[in-house]
Design an enzyme around this catalytic site. Structure first.
Site, PDB file in Angstrom:
ATOM      1  N   SER A  50      -9.257   6.449  -1.325  1.00 23.07           N
ATOM      2  CA  SER A  50      -8.090   6.434  -2.212  1.00 23.07           C
ATOM      3  C   SER A  50      -7.223   5.194  -2.028  1.00 23.07           C
ATOM      4  O   SER A  50      -6.398   4.892  -2.882  1.00 23.07           O
ATOM      5  CB  SER A  50      -7.237   7.685  -1.995  1.00 23.07           C
ATOM      6  OG  SER A  50      -6.632   7.676  -0.718  1.00 23.07           O
ATOM      7  N   LYS A  91      -1.319   6.571   2.251  1.00 25.98           N
ATOM      8  CA  LYS A  91      -0.936   6.152   0.902  1.00 25.98           C
ATOM      9  C   LYS A  91       0.065   5.000   0.998  1.00 25.98           C
ATOM     10  O   LYS A  91       0.618   4.707   2.060  1.00 25.98           O
ATOM     11  CB  LYS A  91      -0.291   7.312   0.128  1.00 25.98           C
ATOM     12  CG  LYS A  91      -1.132   8.568   0.001  1.00 25.98           C
ATOM     13  CD  LYS A  91      -2.360   8.361  -0.855  1.00 25.98           C
ATOM     14  CE  LYS A  91      -3.179   9.662  -0.930  1.00 25.98           C
ATOM     15  NZ  LYS A  91      -4.477   9.460  -1.624  1.00 25.98           N
TER      16      LYS A  91
END
Length: 247
Positions: A50, A91
């Site tokens: 991701s 993230k």
């Protein structure tokens, strides 16, 4: 000949002293660098793609232990939040308390408080990511993956009370470098966020830590080799003196 022997003995003692000092300083730097790193950094294995291409699944990264209050826009952080499965996740912080995040402008760029942000680390082909708007509550962070098409991030939690944000206290560490593979290098602070209030965070001390370890290794090896080298050279000089005296 006795004078040459005394001179050689003096050089030998000096060489031994310098050798021992170099090894001692080298040990302090070498071990100190590792201890410093263990105190400041936490190793993590990136679980998914991701955050590609910045970091890939399986990469071993060094994350600096920090307080959530130290987080700035653009930081890649490790955090844990119950709403997100209560497991370590990686993230990028794109918004902080008080920000309005909008995707996207006419050029496909994310805007923060109406200002478009260049994100050269993104690898997006085809249409821009789905459009959304979110307001970040005070004390919260809005996080996105760099692989915007496949990342499950704040956009997946927009219907939550905080519109997908997580509290600053959820942050455990900030990525500073990729330790493996060796080609990874430092995790750069993006310039696109630098003009916004608060700017971007400064790099951690991983560079200084590596310099300390490398310098320590050089001193240990060099110091250990210096003494025997001086002894051999001294022995060769004494043999020449003896040979010349006999002649």
């Amino acid at each position: 000949m006795s004078g040459a022997r005394r001179e050689g003995d003096g050089r030998g003692r000096l060489g031994a002293a310098l050798s021992g000092m170099a090894v001692a300083v080298g040990c302090v730097l070498f071990l100190g660098g590792f201890v410093w790193g263990a105190l400041v950094y936490q190793p993590y294995t990136v679980p998914t793609d991701s955050m590609s291409p910045t970091v890939q699944a399986g990469d071993r990264v060094l994350a600096e232990r920090i307080s959530g209050d130290e987080v700035r826009r653009g930081d890649v952080v490790v955090f844990r939040d119950k709403q997100w499965g209560d497991m370590p996740m990686v993230k990028r912080v794109v918004g902080v308390g008080g920000d309005e995040i909008v995707c996207c402008d006419g050029d496909g760029r994310l805007t923060i408080n109406g200002k478009p942000v260049d994100e050269p680390y993104l690898h997006i082909e085809g249409p821009a990511a789905e459009r959304f708007t979110a307001e970040v509550p005070e004390g919260q962070l809005f996080l996105l993956g760099d692989e915007r098409k496949g990342s499950l991030d704040s956009r997946s939690h927009l219907q939550d009370a905080g519109q997908g944000s997580v509290p600053r206290s959820a942050v455990e560490a900030r990525l500073d470098a990729v330790a493996w593979p060796l080609s990874g290098g430092a995790v750069e602070r993006p310039e696109g966020f630098a003009a916004l209030p608060g700017g971007v965070s400064q790099p951690g001390p991983v560079g200084l830590m590596l310099v300390a370890v490398a310098a320590g290794a050089v001193l240990i090896v060099g110091g250990a080799a210096y003494g025997p080298t001086v002894d051999r050279l001294g022995g060769a000089r004494r043999r020449k003196v003896v040979t010349a005296g006999a002649a």
